[in-house]
Design a protein around this motif. Structure first.
Motif, short mmCIF file in Angstrom:
data_model
loop_
_atom_site.label_atom_id
_atom_site.label_comp_id
_atom_site.label_asym_id
_atom_site.label_seq_id
_atom_site.Cartn_x
_atom_site.Cartn_y
_atom_site.Cartn_z
N MET A 18 -20.07 17.72 -21.67
CA MET A 18 -21.06 17.81 -20.59
C MET A 18 -21.38 16.43 -20.06
SD MET A 18 -24.94 19.40 -20.74
CE MET A 18 -24.36 21.02 -21.18
N ALA A 19 -21.62 16.28 -18.76
CA ALA A 19 -22.00 15.01 -18.17
C ALA A 19 -23.36 14.60 -18.70
CB ALA A 19 -22.03 15.13 -16.66
N SER A 20 -23.68 13.34 -18.53
CA SER A 20 -24.96 12.84 -19.02
C SER A 20 -26.12 13.52 -18.29
CB SER A 20 -25.05 11.33 -18.84
OG SER A 20 -24.89 10.98 -17.48
N ALA A 21 -27.24 13.61 -18.98
CA ALA A 21 -28.43 14.29 -18.46
C ALA A 21 -29.17 13.41 -17.47
CB ALA A 21 -29.35 14.68 -19.61
N ASP A 22 -29.98 14.05 -16.63
CA ASP A 22 -30.83 13.31 -15.71
C ASP A 22 -32.01 12.68 -16.44
OD1 ASP A 22 -29.25 14.27 -13.60
OD2 ASP A 22 -30.53 16.04 -13.35
N LEU A 23 -32.52 13.41 -17.44
CA LEU A 23 -33.76 13.01 -18.10
C LEU A 23 -33.70 13.46 -19.55
CD1 LEU A 23 -36.83 12.11 -17.97
CD2 LEU A 23 -37.34 14.45 -17.21
N GLY B 295 -32.75 20.17 -12.94
CA GLY B 295 -34.01 20.90 -12.97
C GLY B 295 -34.16 21.86 -14.12
N ARG B 296 -33.16 21.94 -15.01
CA ARG B 296 -33.23 22.86 -16.14
C ARG B 296 -33.02 22.13 -17.46
NH1 ARG B 296 -33.37 28.27 -14.99
NH2 ARG B 296 -33.00 28.81 -12.79
N ILE B 297 -33.50 22.74 -18.51
CA ILE B 297 -33.32 22.21 -19.85
C ILE B 297 -31.90 22.52 -20.30
CG2 ILE B 297 -34.07 22.41 -22.26
CD1 ILE B 297 -36.86 23.19 -21.10
N VAL B 298 -31.15 21.50 -20.66
CA VAL B 298 -29.74 21.69 -21.03
C VAL B 298 -29.49 21.46 -22.50
CG1 VAL B 298 -28.88 21.21 -18.71
CG2 VAL B 298 -29.20 19.31 -20.33
N ALA B 299 -30.43 20.88 -23.21
CA ALA B 299 -30.26 20.68 -24.66
C ALA B 299 -31.63 20.50 -25.29
CB ALA B 299 -29.38 19.47 -24.95
N VAL B 300 -31.77 21.02 -26.51
CA VAL B 300 -32.99 20.87 -27.28
C VAL B 300 -32.59 20.46 -28.69
CG1 VAL B 300 -35.05 22.01 -28.19
CG2 VAL B 300 -34.20 22.62 -25.93
N GLY B 301 -33.19 19.39 -29.20
CA GLY B 301 -32.87 18.93 -30.54
C GLY B 301 -31.85 17.82 -30.54
N ALA B 302 -31.07 17.74 -31.60
CA ALA B 302 -30.15 16.61 -31.80
C ALA B 302 -29.14 16.48 -30.67
CB ALA B 302 -29.44 16.78 -33.13
N ASP B 303 -28.72 17.59 -30.06
CA ASP B 303 -27.73 17.52 -28.99
C ASP B 303 -28.23 16.76 -27.76
OD1 ASP B 303 -26.11 19.04 -30.59
OD2 ASP B 303 -26.52 20.93 -29.55
N GLY C 269 -42.54 28.48 -19.42
CA GLY C 269 -43.48 28.79 -20.49
C GLY C 269 -43.02 28.42 -21.88
N THR C 270 -41.72 28.24 -22.08
CA THR C 270 -41.19 27.79 -23.36
C THR C 270 -40.12 26.73 -23.12
OG1 THR C 270 -39.48 29.51 -23.42
CG2 THR C 270 -41.57 30.03 -24.48
N ILE C 271 -39.83 25.99 -24.16
CA ILE C 271 -38.78 24.97 -24.08
C ILE C 271 -37.56 25.49 -24.83
CG2 ILE C 271 -38.10 22.64 -24.80
CD1 ILE C 271 -40.93 21.73 -24.26
N ARG C 272 -36.54 25.87 -24.07
CA ARG C 272 -35.26 26.25 -24.65
C ARG C 272 -34.19 26.09 -23.58
NH1 ARG C 272 -37.62 31.54 -24.03
NH2 ARG C 272 -36.36 32.89 -22.67
N VAL C 273 -32.97 26.05 -24.02
CA VAL C 273 -31.85 25.80 -23.09
C VAL C 273 -31.82 26.88 -22.02
CG1 VAL C 273 -29.34 25.65 -22.90
CG2 VAL C 273 -30.50 24.54 -24.81
N GLY C 274 -31.67 26.44 -20.77
CA GLY C 274 -31.59 27.34 -19.64
C GLY C 274 -32.90 27.52 -18.90
N MET C 275 -34.01 27.15 -19.52
CA MET C 275 -35.31 27.31 -18.87
C MET C 275 -35.51 26.20 -17.85
SD MET C 275 -36.66 30.00 -20.29
CE MET C 275 -38.44 30.04 -20.39
N LEU C 276 -36.35 26.47 -16.85
CA LEU C 276 -36.72 25.45 -15.88
C LEU C 276 -37.50 24.34 -16.58
CD1 LEU C 276 -37.78 27.83 -12.98
CD2 LEU C 276 -35.83 26.27 -12.95
N ALA C 277 -37.24 23.12 -16.16
CA ALA C 277 -37.83 21.95 -16.82
C ALA C 277 -39.22 21.66 -16.26
CB ALA C 277 -36.92 20.75 -16.67
#
Length: 551
Positions: free
Chosen positions: A1-6, A35-43, A508-516
């Motif tokens: 995956m390309a580098s994240a925006d944030l 605009g979306r969460i692409v990773a949570v945790g160590a990744d 409403g929650t933080i998980r991959v795929g959710m809006l940031a």
């Protein structure tokens, strides 16, 4: 995956991300792209590239953006632009602020503003005579903090034609002196006798007010909200609906907004077709008018909250007044069934135990007729709930929409509520703990400009059943401490719980795929003592990965 925006990283502290999932889990990093969460945790750390913006949490906490499930930001913004009394607490302070404002705005046809506390005046009712002393030259109209009463001067009473012979409207009351003359406070529907005369605010002024209100909400980490009254000229500010639609079309709406279309209690079932039409045209960008607001009663302090048994007279003796149920039951039940079948979310205002029961009965009628349709109906305020009705919230799938900040002892509760409810009903107030133990779904809102929109101040009260330091009004013991809820549950209600009643499943929650949609706190509130939760401040707010507030 390309580098994240944030990317938000926990650094050496770790575990500073509150996921607000069912398990109240934690993580140590979050990555955002597009605009979306692409990773949570160590990744997440692996997505840091040369162009990535990196935020080191450094002991601070990241969580999903707060969502206010019952708020009035346009009116709150307009209050900030007018004669704002919300930061004061005594009659003398109010009169000084009003005098100064009147001098500074000599060309205003009316003196408008509000935000006074009932506890600042004997019996909660200020007088026209006092207001005349600082505004003798023009009419003045100043709603109190909860919006269920207004302070007016003699000129306003004169223009409205309100005299000792004016009858009380069916849905309100004119406060009177010992001789029966109007004394200067108008309750509930009696306010319309004056506010129908107020000058209309220009559209651009309302756009400005919405922008001010939106910035204020973002400063508290709020990324989405449900405006509890749109589609009506409920206040002198006009109808917020066209203001939202224009702001959304122009790209000025940075928050996500659900509009609650007002159920006009002076009309009947014929208005349903109008509400359907408003919903069809009321969806632009981040705004959608998909909810219906039904105000079933008033407030306890002016004895218009609808009660199963009459109020006491302050000495423990029953009166003949049990409050007002604004919508007749035959209309309420039929409207609930039809609106539910049409896919609307029902958003009820219910303060008294009778009003709460009537709203639950209405949802039960809808379920019996339509079957479960998954519409996230909710009841706001829930001040007095009969114990028999607590388990019905879970059974009927009705969310308890808590205004947590109000569940505390302060002068208005001590002087204007407890003596008139009596001991037993007083012990049924704001039963958040009982609702949680009964398995009810919980959401949260502020009702700003009735009270501060600061979620952490409200959460402080929910956990401690005492006012946050910023809201302190006296040294009182915890109020019904057995009804306290834990910090994780309170945070979940103000994020995932409100996202559910706002029908925003990608938030409403933080998980991959959710809006940031995210908020950064200045500390981890789980680490310090519960007595310091209310000191927590928001450092940054993001909507779809774009920062909309920075402290």
């Amino acid at each position: 995956m390309a580098s994240a925006d944030l990317v938000f990283t926990g650094g050496s502290y770790g575990g500073r991300v509150f996921l607000s999932d069912a398990s109240r889990g934690r993580a140590d990093a979050v990555a955002v792209s597009g605009g979306r969460i692409v990773a949570v945790g160590a990744d997440a750390a692996e997505l840091i590239g040369p162009a990535t913006s990196v935020v080191d949490l450094d002991g601070r906490m990241l969580l999903p953006g707060f969502q206010d499930a019952h708020v009035h930001p346009l009116w709150g913004g307009l209050d900030l632009l007018r004669c704002d009394l919300s930061d004061l607490s005594t009659a003398a302070q109010y009169l000084e602020r009003i005098r100064d404002y009147a001098v500074a705005h000599p060309a205003d046809e009316w003196l408008l503003g509000g935000g006074w506390q009932m506890s600042a005046f004997p019996g909660g009712t200020p007088t026209a005579e006092a207001l005349d002393s600082v505004v003798p030259d023009r009419p003045a109209f100043l709603p109190n903090r909860d919006g269920h009463g207004a302070w007016v001067n003699s000129r306003a009473l004169e223009l409205a034609g309100i005299t000792r012979d004016t009858p009380d409207p069916a849905d309100g009351r004119i406060e009177r002196d010992a001789d029966g003359n109007p004394s200067g406070t108008l309750h509930e529907g009696a306010m319309t006798l004056v506010n129908r005369l107020l000058p209309t605010e220009p559209h651009e002024r309302l756009r400005e007010a919405l922008a001010v209100g939106q910035r204020h909400l973002h400063s508290f980490g709020i990324t989405a909200w449900q405006d509890a009254i749109v589609g009506t000229q409920y206040s002198d500010a006009g109808d917020p609906l066209p203001v939202y639609l224009a702001a959304a079309a122009a790209g000025e709406l940075t928050g996500r907004v659900v509009g609650s279309l007002w159920w006009d209690r002076t009309r009947g079932l014929e208005q349903i077709d109008d509400l359907v039409a408003l919903r069809e045209t009321g969806r632009v960008g981040r705004f959608a008018a998909t909810s219906i607001k039904i105000m079933q009663d008033g407030v306890a302090e002016n004895f218009t909250a609808s009660m199963l048994e009459p109020y006491c007279d302050g000495h423990g003796h029953p009166t003949e007044n049990a409050g007002i149920s604004f919508v007749p039951l035959e209309i309420l039940n039929e409207a609930a069934a039809r609106l539910d079948a049409l896919g609307f979310t029902l958003h009820f205002h219910a303060i008294g135990d009778r009003a709460v029961r009537e709203c639950l009965d209405a949802v039960e009628t809808a379920l019996r007729r339509n079957g479960p349709r998954g519409n996230p109906h909710h009841i706001s305020h829930i001040q007095v709930v009969h114990p028999d009705d607590v388990p019905r919230f879970r059974r009927l799938g009705v969310t308890a929409n808590m205004q947590m900040l109000w569940a505390t002892l302060e002068p208005q509760m001590v002087d204007l509520t407890l003596p008139f409810l009596g001991d037993e009903r007083s012990s049924w107030q704001y039963p958040f703990g009982d609702l949680l133990r009964a398995g009810a779904a919980l959401a949260a809102g502020s009702d700003w400009s009735v009270s501060t929109p600061d979620p952490m101040a409200a959460i402080h009260t929910a956990v401690n059943r005492r006012s946050a330091p910023s809201e302190w009004e006296g040294d009182y013991p915890p109020f019904l401490p057995e009804q306290a809820i834990d910090l994780g549950t309170a945070l979940h209600a103000y994020t995932a719980g409100s996202a559910r009643v706002n029908s925003l499943p990608e938030t409403g929650t933080i998980r991959v795929g959710m809006l940031a949609d995210l908020a950064l706190l200045d500390r981890d509130p789980f680490e310090g003592p519960a007595s310091e939760i209310g000191d927590t401040r928001v450092l940054g707010t993001w909507v779809e990965g774009e920062q909309v507030y920075e402290a």
